[in-house]
Scaffold this active site. Structure first.
Site, mmCIF file in Angstrom:
data_model
loop_
_atom_site.group_PDB
_atom_site.id
_atom_site.type_symbol
_atom_site.label_atom_id
_atom_site.label_comp_id
_atom_site.label_asym_id
_atom_site.label_seq_id
_atom_site.Cartn_x
_atom_site.Cartn_y
_atom_site.Cartn_z
ATOM 1 N N ASN A 1 0.864 -1.184 0.000
ATOM 2 C CA ASN A 1 0.000 0.000 0.000
ATOM 3 C C ASN A 1 0.901 1.234 0.000
ATOM 4 O O ASN A 1 1.497 1.560 1.017
ATOM 5 C CB ASN A 1 -0.897 -0.040 1.258
ATOM 6 C CG ASN A 1 -1.742 1.212 1.407
ATOM 7 O OD1 ASN A 1 -1.869 2.010 0.493
ATOM 8 N ND2 ASN A 1 -2.330 1.379 2.593
ATOM 9 N N LYS B 1 0.094 4.279 -0.297
ATOM 10 C CA LYS B 1 -0.581 5.457 0.278
ATOM 11 C C LYS B 1 -0.360 6.676 -0.628
ATOM 12 O O LYS B 1 -0.362 6.536 -1.848
ATOM 13 C CB LYS B 1 -0.105 5.688 1.714
ATOM 14 C CG LYS B 1 -0.167 4.410 2.555
ATOM 15 C CD LYS B 1 -0.017 4.648 4.013
ATOM 16 C CE LYS B 1 0.019 3.324 4.742
ATOM 17 N NZ LYS B 1 0.031 3.459 6.170
ATOM 18 N N HIS C 1 -9.486 0.950 5.294
ATOM 19 C CA HIS C 1 -8.167 1.106 5.914
ATOM 20 C C HIS C 1 -8.315 2.015 7.135
ATOM 21 O O HIS C 1 -9.117 2.954 7.129
ATOM 22 C CB HIS C 1 -7.170 1.703 4.909
ATOM 23 C CG HIS C 1 -5.767 1.693 5.409
ATOM 24 N ND1 HIS C 1 -5.283 2.646 6.280
ATOM 25 C CD2 HIS C 1 -4.752 0.823 5.188
ATOM 26 C CE1 HIS C 1 -4.015 2.353 6.569
ATOM 27 N NE2 HIS C 1 -3.670 1.259 5.922
ATOM 28 N N GLU D 1 -6.698 4.418 8.149
ATOM 29 C CA GLU D 1 -6.536 5.859 7.872
ATOM 30 C C GLU D 1 -7.808 6.449 7.284
ATOM 31 O O GLU D 1 -8.119 7.620 7.489
ATOM 32 C CB GLU D 1 -5.317 6.071 6.953
ATOM 33 C CG GLU D 1 -4.020 5.903 7.740
ATOM 34 C CD GLU D 1 -2.855 5.379 6.942
ATOM 35 O OE1 GLU D 1 -2.871 5.421 5.706
ATOM 36 O OE2 GLU D 1 -1.882 4.900 7.590
ATOM 37 N N GLU E 1 -4.982 -4.962 10.842
ATOM 38 C CA GLU E 1 -3.893 -3.988 10.952
ATOM 39 C C GLU E 1 -4.092 -3.129 12.189
ATOM 40 O O GLU E 1 -4.750 -2.076 12.117
ATOM 41 C CB GLU E 1 -3.883 -3.101 9.724
ATOM 42 C CG GLU E 1 -3.726 -3.869 8.438
ATOM 43 C CD GLU E 1 -3.670 -2.917 7.270
ATOM 44 O OE1 GLU E 1 -2.582 -2.428 6.963
ATOM 45 O OE2 GLU E 1 -4.731 -2.650 6.719
ATOM 46 N N GLY F 1 2.883 2.057 10.816
ATOM 47 C CA GLY F 1 3.850 3.145 10.636
ATOM 48 C C GLY F 1 4.562 3.542 11.916
ATOM 49 O O GLY F 1 5.234 4.571 11.970
ATOM 50 N N SER G 1 3.738 -2.370 10.350
ATOM 51 C CA SER G 1 5.202 -2.390 10.438
ATOM 52 C C SER G 1 5.808 -3.746 10.061
ATOM 53 O O SER G 1 6.746 -4.216 10.703
ATOM 54 C CB SER G 1 5.662 -1.953 11.831
ATOM 55 O OG SER G 1 5.247 -0.623 12.075
HETATM 56 C C1 PEP Z 1 -0.688 0.066 6.345
HETATM 57 O O1 PEP Z 1 -0.923 1.246 6.440
HETATM 58 O O2 PEP Z 1 -1.474 -0.650 5.728
HETATM 59 C C2 PEP Z 1 0.512 -0.459 6.972
HETATM 60 C C3 PEP Z 1 0.483 -1.685 7.361
HETATM 61 O O3 PEP Z 1 1.553 0.401 7.122
HETATM 62 P P1 PEP Z 1 3.029 0.076 7.715
HETATM 63 O O4 PEP Z 1 3.488 -1.196 7.071
HETATM 64 O O5 PEP Z 1 3.855 1.254 7.312
HETATM 65 O O6 PEP Z 1 2.871 -0.052 9.179
#
Ligand code: PEP
Length: 250
Positions: free
Chosen positions: A9, A11, A94, A96, A166, A172, A211
């Site tokens: 992803n 983003k 998601h 976000e 997630e 992040g 992460s």
């Molecule tokens: C995400 O936003 O879907 C995600 C898992 O981000 P990150 O791997 O940067 O934690």
């Protein structure tokens, strides 16, 4: 045996030229592995990227999809539009989107339904906050996120869907859920699906995100209910993302 799936992803992180550099590096170095690799670039770059990956094993996905099929919905992109550019997957819900754009469980369910009826595989993203984890409501929150979609779309529609878990506190932040913490939630999700349909529970891919890095991917993927990964930050570097993808090769 469920097929492995790694989703990147991107983003809102790349510009047009760095998006092409990134996709070219992935195309050039992708190993032959018995698992799928999906990239979700920003909408604007999808046409060019889809063309670039047309004759490769890489699959294009989108970061979201509209809750309606057509009409006066400024700023939205429909499933049919995504389909025109060979998008096979779309993330819905998601964290976000839920956090910054007020995507409610019902709105996510509507996006999910539109993806299904438009022939796009929705990746239903579920998550809990740190507070919810600490006050013991995480499992209830996740159940509610999934049950709202089941109520609206029906359990059979999950035959053509993916679920991701997630945790917000791991996205992040560099903080990953432990393999066991992730497995416990994935097991819970699979049982919840199984309570409606064992056939769907056996088939559905449940991905972990938060992460994920080359250093932790293999251990996460060794867990019985973790079928793949949804990767944010580490998917912006071709080598890191492909190392994660290579973790399917056990
Ligand atoms: C995400 O936003 O879907 C995600 C898992 O981000 P990150 O791997 O940067 O934690």
């Amino acid at each position: 045996m469920r097929r492995g799936l790694a989703i990147g992803n991107w983003k809102m992180n790349v510009d047009r030229s760095s998006a092409m550099v990134l996709v070219n590096a992935i195309v050039a170095k992708i190993p032959e592995i018995n698992a799928d690799l999906v990239i979700c670039p920003p909408y604007l770059y999808i046409p060019e990227i889809s063309e670039k990956i047309a004759n490769t094993s890489i699959i294009c996905g989108a970061q979201n999809v509209a809750a309606h099929s057509t009409g006066a919905y400024t700023g939205e992109i429909s499933a049919a539009m995504l389909k025109e550019f060979d998008c096979k997957y779309a993330i819905v819900g998601h964290s976000e989107r839920r956090q910054f754009y007020a995507d409610t469980n019902l709105a996510v369910a509507e996006r999910f339904c539109q993806a299904i009826s438009g022939g796009i595989i929705p990746i239903l993203s579920t998550s809990e906050t740190l507070e919810e984890r600490e006050n013991g409501t995480a499992f209830d929150v996740i159940a509610e996120q999934i049950n709202t979609v089941i109520d609206k779309a029906g359990i059979e529609s999950f035959m053509n869907a993916v679920i991701s878990y997630e945790p917000l506190w791991a996205i992040g932040t560099g903080k990953t859920a432990t393999d066991q913490q992730a497995q416990d939630v994935h097991y819970f999700i699979r049982q919840l699906i199984a309570s409606k349909s064992q056939k769907v529970a056996d088939k559905i891919q449940i991905l972990y995100g938060g992460s994920v890095k080359p250093e932790n991917a293999q251990k996460l993927l060794a867990m019985p209910d973790i079928d793949g990964v949804l990767v944010g930050g580490a998917s912006l570097n071709a080598d890191s993302f492909l190392k994660i993808y290579s973790s399917f090769q056990k």
